[in-house]
Enzyme design. Sequence first.
Site, PDB file in Angstrom:
ATOM      1  CE  LYS A   1      -4.202  -2.073   2.146  1.00 53.49           C
ATOM      2  NZ  LYS A   1      -4.961  -2.204   3.118  1.00 53.49           N
TER       3      LYS A   1
ATOM      4  CG  ASP B   1      -8.360  -0.236   3.267  1.00 52.23           C
ATOM      5  OD1 ASP B   1      -8.972  -1.124   2.992  1.00 52.23           O
ATOM      6  OD2 ASP B   1      -6.868   0.012   3.204  1.00 52.23           O
TER       7      ASP B   1
HETATM    8  P1  NDP Z   1       0.583  -3.540  10.433  1.00 49.44           P
HETATM    9  O1  NDP Z   1       1.578  -4.873  10.191  1.00 49.44           O
HETATM   10  O2  NDP Z   1       0.722  -2.404   9.625  1.00 49.44           O
HETATM   11  O3  NDP Z   1       0.356  -3.111  11.954  1.00 49.44           O
HETATM   12  C1  NDP Z   1       0.268  -4.004  12.975  1.00 49.44           C
HETATM   13  C2  NDP Z   1      -0.256  -3.498  14.136  1.00 49.44           C
HETATM   14  O4  NDP Z   1      -0.589  -4.574  15.162  1.00 49.44           O
HETATM   15  C3  NDP Z   1       1.140  -2.654  14.969  1.00 49.44           C
HETATM   16  O5  NDP Z   1       0.631  -1.613  15.441  1.00 49.44           O
HETATM   17  C4  NDP Z   1       1.649  -3.689  15.877  1.00 49.44           C
HETATM   18  O6  NDP Z   1       2.241  -3.239  17.055  1.00 49.44           O
HETATM   19  C5  NDP Z   1       0.367  -4.651  16.475  1.00 49.44           C
HETATM   20  N1  NDP Z   1       0.582  -5.727  16.844  1.00 49.44           N
HETATM   21  C6  NDP Z   1       1.006  -6.893  16.294  1.00 49.44           C
HETATM   22  N2  NDP Z   1       1.043  -7.862  17.002  1.00 49.44           N
HETATM   23  C7  NDP Z   1       0.473  -7.536  18.237  1.00 49.44           C
HETATM   24  C8  NDP Z   1       0.161  -8.359  19.383  1.00 49.44           C
HETATM   25  N3  NDP Z   1       0.550  -9.460  19.505  1.00 49.44           N
HETATM   26  N4  NDP Z   1      -0.049  -7.530  20.408  1.00 49.44           N
HETATM   27  C9  NDP Z   1      -0.286  -6.082  20.113  1.00 49.44           C
HETATM   28  N5  NDP Z   1      -0.122  -5.531  19.243  1.00 49.44           N
HETATM   29  C10 NDP Z   1       0.237  -6.144  18.094  1.00 49.44           C
HETATM   30  O7  NDP Z   1      -1.038  -4.402  10.020  1.00 49.44           O
HETATM   31  P2  NDP Z   1      -2.313  -3.838   9.365  1.00 49.44           P
HETATM   32  O8  NDP Z   1      -2.372  -2.294   9.847  1.00 49.44           O
HETATM   33  O9  NDP Z   1      -2.018  -3.845   7.837  1.00 49.44           O
HETATM   34  O10 NDP Z   1      -3.613  -4.628   9.691  1.00 49.44           O
HETATM   35  C11 NDP Z   1      -3.833  -4.785  10.894  1.00 49.44           C
HETATM   36  C12 NDP Z   1      -5.017  -5.748  10.981  1.00 49.44           C
HETATM   37  O11 NDP Z   1      -6.027  -5.313  10.246  1.00 49.44           O
HETATM   38  C13 NDP Z   1      -4.686  -7.193  10.503  1.00 49.44           C
HETATM   39  O12 NDP Z   1      -5.298  -8.181  11.275  1.00 49.44           O
HETATM   40  C14 NDP Z   1      -5.375  -7.126   9.058  1.00 49.44           C
HETATM   41  O13 NDP Z   1      -5.847  -8.503   8.855  1.00 49.44           O
HETATM   42  C15 NDP Z   1      -6.562  -6.338   9.623  1.00 49.44           C
HETATM   43  N6  NDP Z   1      -7.181  -5.615   8.131  1.00 49.44           N
HETATM   44  C16 NDP Z   1      -8.611  -5.694   7.930  1.00 49.44           C
HETATM   45  C17 NDP Z   1      -9.097  -4.945   6.645  1.00 49.44           C
HETATM   46  C18 NDP Z   1     -10.357  -5.443   6.621  1.00 49.44           C
HETATM   47  O14 NDP Z   1     -10.906  -4.965   5.573  1.00 49.44           O
HETATM   48  N7  NDP Z   1     -11.271  -5.925   7.473  1.00 49.44           N
HETATM   49  C19 NDP Z   1      -8.258  -4.283   6.125  1.00 49.44           C
HETATM   50  C20 NDP Z   1      -6.795  -4.206   6.389  1.00 49.44           C
HETATM   51  C21 NDP Z   1      -6.341  -4.716   7.624  1.00 49.44           C
HETATM   52  P3  NDP Z   1       3.802  -2.729  17.037  1.00 49.44           P
HETATM   53  O15 NDP Z   1       3.989  -1.408  16.426  1.00 49.44           O
HETATM   54  O16 NDP Z   1       4.146  -2.766  18.578  1.00 49.44           O
HETATM   55  O17 NDP Z   1       4.599  -3.936  16.219  1.00 49.44           O
END
Ligand code: NDP
Length: 262
Positions: free
Chosen positions: A63, A99
């Site tokens: 993206k 989104d």
């Molecule tokens: P990113 O990889 O950009 O960000 C992930 C985030 O999750 C970070 O803030 C990270 O924190 C945090 N994180 C990961 N693991 C954990 C954990 N175990 N405990 C706490 N925090 C955690 O992901 P995206 O933003 O692209 O996607 C996020 C979610 O949204 C995914 O599950 C994806 O499938 C979903 N999604 C759904 C959509 C829909 O249309 N329904 C569209 C787009 C995404 P840190 O900074 O500390 O690493």
Amino acid sequence: MEKFVIFGNPVAHSKSPQMQNAGFDNLKYDAVYEKHQLIDGNSIKTTFLKNKYQGANITVPHKEHAFANADEVRGLAKKIQAVNTYINENGKVIAYNTDAPGFLKAIESFGKVKSVLLLGAGGTAKAIALALQESGIDVTVLNRSESKLEFFKNENITSYSWENFVAKEFDLVVNSTSAGLKDDYLPCDKELLEKVFKTAKFAFDCVYGKITPFLALAVHNGLEIKDGEDMLLYQGVLAFEYFTKQKVDENVVEAMRNGLKA
Ligand code: NDP
């Protein structure tokens, strides 16, 4: 016949083709939507043009690359700095982020929401936070690590890491972390979450198709919940409207929803 595509890596799991093709079938629109596994995100614009795609969706991890390579970025996507939709406009690549409005449409069913606690600070959180801010809804970000908070602070969005969080009352709590996607983790400390749930009314998880530990805890605390299916649907519907250059009615939306579930 027009050609549309989703770029991602991996992309095999994507449900966008079945959703978008169901929309084209319903409208009898002469088009096909396919998957394209793209390894090098920086080749996205040339790949898009070379294959004569009329439009595209872009998913993880491209993206930001798609944003950087577009000829023109429109709307809130300019601030989000990530796009999920490309349109070929007379040989120029125009980019949008659907989104953000897709999320807003998905939470409409909750009714009036004035304040939101947004868990996570990744790409999805950026889109959601700016969409909420633009709609005049108070948003607070809470993330595991401090390092990703800079973006939000620059946009004047109150943001905390787990270490310095100050709880207050929120109408809605949103999980935009990937916790619960492929594991059984909560997106933050259970006690903290239960404290926030005590005064909240609604919980939304961006993960779709399952009751995550986050949603299960919210139900246990008496909240109304929703998973990410409608967000996925509505980002797709809004992209479909750009693809077909028309507003669509509920019949098309329902066909796309059924396509998603097929
Ligand atoms: P990113 O990889 O950009 O960000 C992930 C985030 O999750 C970070 O803030 C990270 O924190 C945090 N994180 C990961 N693991 C954990 C954990 N175990 N405990 C706490 N925090 C955690 O992901 P995206 O933003 O692209 O996607 C996020 C979610 O949204 C995914 O599950 C994806 O499938 C979903 N999604 C759904 C959509 C829909 O249309 N329904 C569209 C787009 C995404 P840190 O900074 O500390 O690493």
